[in-house]
Write an enzyme that holds these catalytic residues in place. Structure first.
Site, PDB file in Angstrom:
ATOM      1  CB  ILE A  59      55.121  56.995  47.219  1.00 36.52           C
ATOM      2  CG1 ILE A  59      56.187  57.989  47.643  1.00 36.52           C
ATOM      3  CG2 ILE A  59      53.740  57.617  47.237  1.00 36.52           C
ATOM      4  CD1 ILE A  59      56.401  59.108  46.632  1.00 36.52           C
ATOM      5  CD  GLN A  93      41.967  54.077  38.026  1.00 34.36           C
ATOM      6  OE1 GLN A  93      40.799  53.801  37.718  1.00 34.36           O
ATOM      7  NE2 GLN A  93      42.974  53.987  37.185  1.00 34.36           N
ATOM      8  CG  HIS A 120      47.864  51.379  39.841  1.00 32.92           C
ATOM      9  ND1 HIS A 120      47.258  52.412  39.155  1.00 32.92           N
ATOM     10  CD2 HIS A 120      47.349  51.403  41.085  1.00 32.92           C
ATOM     11  CE1 HIS A 120      46.409  53.030  39.964  1.00 32.92           C
ATOM     12  NE2 HIS A 120      46.444  52.424  41.135  1.00 32.92           N
TER      13      HIS A 120
END
Ligand code: AMP
Ligand code: ZN
Length: 114
Positions: A32, A94, A100
């Protein structure tokens, strides 16, 4: 599913994502807040908190994440190389505590990454 986890909500379809790939074990979607012309994430559907929480039974899944990431990069035309990143814990940068793989490409990456 972890009810408080952003990426579990994406897996469950409760939050929209710009998906690039999905199968029964993994999903890939665009980040995003892209840090490169191409920046997407590959996540396991299974809630794994981060790299430090990978168990022996997950080894094949982690390999698949890498293979899927490389294949999508090729499909997106990132032919000149790319960066694969797993951030782990606070000092590792993180911010989402569901494992991910970042795939970043389309520009020259720098080293050390900072
Ligand atoms: P990390 O800092 O390694 O935990 O990376 C988390 C990444 O998730 C960041 O690059 C964020 O931009 C990205 N991110 C956060 N929320 C979303 C979302 N709803 N959809 C896609 N990417 C997201
Ligand atoms: Zn999760």
């Amino acid at each position: 599913m972890n009810q408080d986890c952003l990426f579990c909500k994406i897996v469950a379809g409760q939050i929209p994502a710009d998906k690039l790939y999905e199968d029964d074990e993994v999903i890939a979607f665009r980040d995003i807040s892209p840090q490169a012309p191409v920046h997407f994430l590959v996540i396991p559907k299974k809630h794994i908190v981060g790299p430090a929480f990978i168990e022996a039974e997950d080894e094949q899944l982690i390999g698949k994440m890498l293979r899927v990431g490389a294949r999508i990069a090729a499909e997106l035309g990132v032919v000149n190389g790319y960066r694969l990143v797993f951030n782990n814990g606070d000092d590792g940068g993180q911010t989402v505590f569901h494992l991910h793989l970042h795939v970043l490409g389309g520009r020259q990456m720098h080293w050390p990454p900072g």
